[in-house]
Design a protein around this motif. Structure first.
Motif, mmCIF file in Angstrom:
data_model
loop_
_atom_site.group_PDB
_atom_site.id
_atom_site.type_symbol
_atom_site.label_atom_id
_atom_site.label_comp_id
_atom_site.label_asym_id
_atom_site.label_seq_id
_atom_site.Cartn_x
_atom_site.Cartn_y
_atom_site.Cartn_z
ATOM 1 N N PHE A 23 0.823 -1.200 0.000
ATOM 2 C CA PHE A 23 0.000 0.000 0.000
ATOM 3 C C PHE A 23 0.860 1.255 0.000
ATOM 4 O O PHE A 23 0.598 2.218 -0.733
ATOM 5 C CB PHE A 23 -0.942 -0.015 1.210
ATOM 6 N N PHE A 24 1.913 1.247 0.808
ATOM 7 C CA PHE A 24 2.832 2.387 0.867
ATOM 8 C C PHE A 24 3.516 2.595 -0.479
ATOM 9 O O PHE A 24 3.673 3.734 -0.936
ATOM 10 C CB PHE A 24 3.865 2.157 1.978
ATOM 11 N N ALA A 25 3.940 1.521 -1.120
ATOM 12 C CA ALA A 25 4.621 1.630 -2.413
ATOM 13 C C ALA A 25 3.671 2.162 -3.491
ATOM 14 O O ALA A 25 4.076 2.953 -4.346
ATOM 15 C CB ALA A 25 5.174 0.274 -2.824
ATOM 16 N N ILE A 26 2.419 1.755 -3.442
ATOM 17 C CA ILE A 26 1.448 2.226 -4.433
ATOM 18 C C ILE A 26 1.123 3.706 -4.217
ATOM 19 O O ILE A 26 0.989 4.460 -5.185
ATOM 20 C CB ILE A 26 0.168 1.356 -4.365
ATOM 21 N N ARG A 27 1.024 4.116 -2.955
ATOM 22 C CA ARG A 27 0.660 5.496 -2.650
ATOM 23 C C ARG A 27 1.820 6.475 -2.811
ATOM 24 O O ARG A 27 1.597 7.688 -2.817
ATOM 25 C CB ARG A 27 0.134 5.582 -1.209
ATOM 26 N N ASN A 28 3.060 5.981 -2.903
ATOM 27 C CA ASN A 28 4.230 6.859 -3.022
ATOM 28 C C ASN A 28 5.075 6.485 -4.239
ATOM 29 O O ASN A 28 6.192 5.979 -4.097
ATOM 30 C CB ASN A 28 5.086 6.769 -1.753
ATOM 31 N N PRO A 29 4.590 6.781 -5.437
ATOM 32 C CA PRO A 29 5.354 6.392 -6.631
ATOM 33 C C PRO A 29 6.417 7.420 -7.040
ATOM 34 O O PRO A 29 7.093 7.235 -8.049
ATOM 35 C CB PRO A 29 4.265 6.289 -7.703
ATOM 36 N N GLN A 30 6.579 8.500 -6.263
ATOM 37 C CA GLN A 30 7.519 9.548 -6.639
ATOM 38 C C GLN A 30 8.944 9.015 -6.691
ATOM 39 O O GLN A 30 9.355 8.205 -5.870
ATOM 40 C CB GLN A 30 7.482 10.714 -5.638
ATOM 41 N N LEU A 31 9.692 9.522 -7.643
ATOM 42 C CA LEU A 31 11.098 9.157 -7.762
ATOM 43 C C LEU A 31 11.942 10.235 -7.098
ATOM 44 O O LEU A 31 11.661 11.428 -7.238
ATOM 45 C CB LEU A 31 11.494 9.013 -9.229
ATOM 46 N N ILE A 32 12.966 9.812 -6.369
ATOM 47 C CA ILE A 32 13.856 10.766 -5.704
ATOM 48 C C ILE A 32 15.302 10.350 -5.936
ATOM 49 O O ILE A 32 15.608 9.190 -6.237
ATOM 50 C CB ILE A 32 13.589 10.842 -4.184
ATOM 51 N N HIS A 33 16.193 11.338 -5.823
ATOM 52 C CA HIS A 33 17.633 11.079 -5.836
ATOM 53 C C HIS A 33 18.083 11.045 -4.389
ATOM 54 O O HIS A 33 17.802 11.961 -3.618
ATOM 55 C CB HIS A 33 18.398 12.193 -6.561
ATOM 56 N N LEU A 34 18.785 10.017 -4.003
ATOM 57 C CA LEU A 34 19.329 9.941 -2.651
ATOM 58 C C LEU A 34 20.720 10.542 -2.693
ATOM 59 O O LEU A 34 21.601 10.062 -3.424
ATOM 60 C CB LEU A 34 19.377 8.489 -2.159
ATOM 61 N N ASP A 35 20.934 11.601 -1.946
ATOM 62 C CA ASP A 35 22.217 12.296 -1.963
ATOM 63 C C ASP A 35 22.815 12.241 -0.568
ATOM 64 O O ASP A 35 22.386 12.946 0.348
ATOM 65 C CB ASP A 35 22.018 13.744 -2.408
ATOM 66 N N LEU A 36 23.797 11.362 -0.413
ATOM 67 C CA LEU A 36 24.526 11.273 0.847
ATOM 68 C C LEU A 36 25.803 12.097 0.718
ATOM 69 O O LEU A 36 26.093 12.667 -0.332
ATOM 70 C CB LEU A 36 24.830 9.820 1.173
ATOM 71 N N VAL A 37 26.598 12.147 1.762
ATOM 72 C CA VAL A 37 27.785 13.000 1.755
ATOM 73 C C VAL A 37 28.776 12.579 0.669
ATOM 74 O O VAL A 37 29.236 13.402 -0.125
ATOM 75 C CB VAL A 37 28.463 12.976 3.143
ATOM 76 N N PHE A 38 29.089 11.291 0.602
ATOM 77 C CA PHE A 38 30.102 10.825 -0.343
ATOM 78 C C PHE A 38 29.527 9.989 -1.481
ATOM 79 O O PHE A 38 30.285 9.460 -2.280
ATOM 80 C CB PHE A 38 31.158 9.984 0.390
ATOM 81 N N TRP A 39 28.223 9.855 -1.549
ATOM 82 C CA TRP A 39 27.624 8.984 -2.555
ATOM 83 C C TRP A 39 26.275 9.541 -2.983
ATOM 84 O O TRP A 39 25.501 10.037 -2.168
ATOM 85 C CB TRP A 39 27.437 7.586 -1.963
ATOM 86 N N GLN A 40 26.019 9.457 -4.278
ATOM 87 C CA GLN A 40 24.731 9.899 -4.795
ATOM 88 C C GLN A 40 24.044 8.697 -5.416
ATOM 89 O O GLN A 40 24.567 8.088 -6.346
ATOM 90 C CB GLN A 40 24.917 10.998 -5.830
ATOM 91 N N GLY A 41 22.869 8.348 -4.884
ATOM 92 C CA GLY A 41 22.153 7.169 -5.327
ATOM 93 C C GLY A 41 21.376 7.413 -6.608
ATOM 94 O O GLY A 41 21.129 8.551 -7.001
ATOM 95 N N LEU A 44 15.243 6.405 -7.595
ATOM 96 C CA LEU A 44 14.343 5.303 -7.276
ATOM 97 C C LEU A 44 13.147 5.845 -6.504
ATOM 98 O O LEU A 44 13.154 6.982 -6.042
ATOM 99 C CB LEU A 44 15.062 4.241 -6.439
ATOM 100 N N SER A 45 12.145 5.005 -6.317
ATOM 101 C CA SER A 45 10.959 5.453 -5.590
ATOM 102 C C SER A 45 11.249 5.560 -4.092
ATOM 103 O O SER A 45 12.152 4.910 -3.565
ATOM 104 C CB SER A 45 9.790 4.498 -5.825
ATOM 105 N N VAL A 46 10.454 6.373 -3.429
ATOM 106 C CA VAL A 46 10.591 6.575 -1.984
ATOM 107 C C VAL A 46 10.416 5.250 -1.250
ATOM 108 O O VAL A 46 11.182 4.922 -0.337
ATOM 109 C CB VAL A 46 9.536 7.595 -1.487
ATOM 110 N N ALA A 47 9.431 4.472 -1.669
ATOM 111 C CA ALA A 47 9.143 3.200 -1.005
ATOM 112 C C ALA A 47 10.327 2.247 -1.110
ATOM 113 O O ALA A 47 10.661 1.558 -0.139
ATOM 114 C CB ALA A 47 7.903 2.560 -1.618
ATOM 115 N N LEU A 48 10.980 2.217 -2.265
ATOM 116 C CA LEU A 48 12.119 1.315 -2.426
ATOM 117 C C LEU A 48 13.274 1.706 -1.511
ATOM 118 O O LEU A 48 13.908 0.851 -0.897
ATOM 119 C CB LEU A 48 12.571 1.284 -3.884
ATOM 120 N N TYR A 49 13.531 3.004 -1.405
ATOM 121 C CA TYR A 49 14.603 3.445 -0.487
ATOM 122 C C TYR A 49 14.259 3.115 0.963
ATOM 123 O O TYR A 49 15.121 2.694 1.740
ATOM 124 C CB TYR A 49 14.854 4.946 -0.625
#
Length: 107
Positions: A23-41, A44-49
């Motif tokens: 249900f959470f994955a269906i309700r949140n299909p937005q794609l985001i970039h994960l940006d950490l200090v030394f790594w940029q993901g 992917l969708s919010v639910a997958l992260y």
């Protein structure tokens, strides 16, 4: 008798959490970039992260608890050896006192 109840409760809980995750994955299909200090993901969708974060956390918790479990198992083995040694010593002392009483009784 309680094993089947326990199994049913675990099954219901697993199915509940799976349903919430879907249900959470269906309700949140937005794609985001994960940006950490030394790594940029990747994007992917919010639910997958979030699912990946929970999975990594569960694996780390399993690793930490297995270390504690192995440490306690080692301590149990050490204490069992000490117990066996003390029990053998007590048995030897009992046998010695019985033989001493028998030898005193014969005199």
């Amino acid at each position: 008798m309680l094993k089947w109840l326990k199994r049913v409760i675990y099954t219901v809980l697993v199915l509940f959490f799976l349903a919430v995750g879907v249900f959470f994955a269906i309700r949140n299909p937005q794609l985001i970039h994960l940006d950490l200090v030394f790594w940029q993901g990747p994007e992917l969708s919010v639910a997958l992260y979030i699912i990946l974060a929970f999975t990594v956390g569960a694996c780390i918790a399993l690793l930490v608890s297995s270390v504690a479990y192995l440490r306690s198992e080692r301590q149990i083995r050490v204490l069992n050896r000490k117990y066996e040694k003390a029990r053998d010593e007590v048995d030897a002392l009992r046998k010695a006192s019985i033989t001493k009483e028998l030898s005193v009784g014969k005199e």
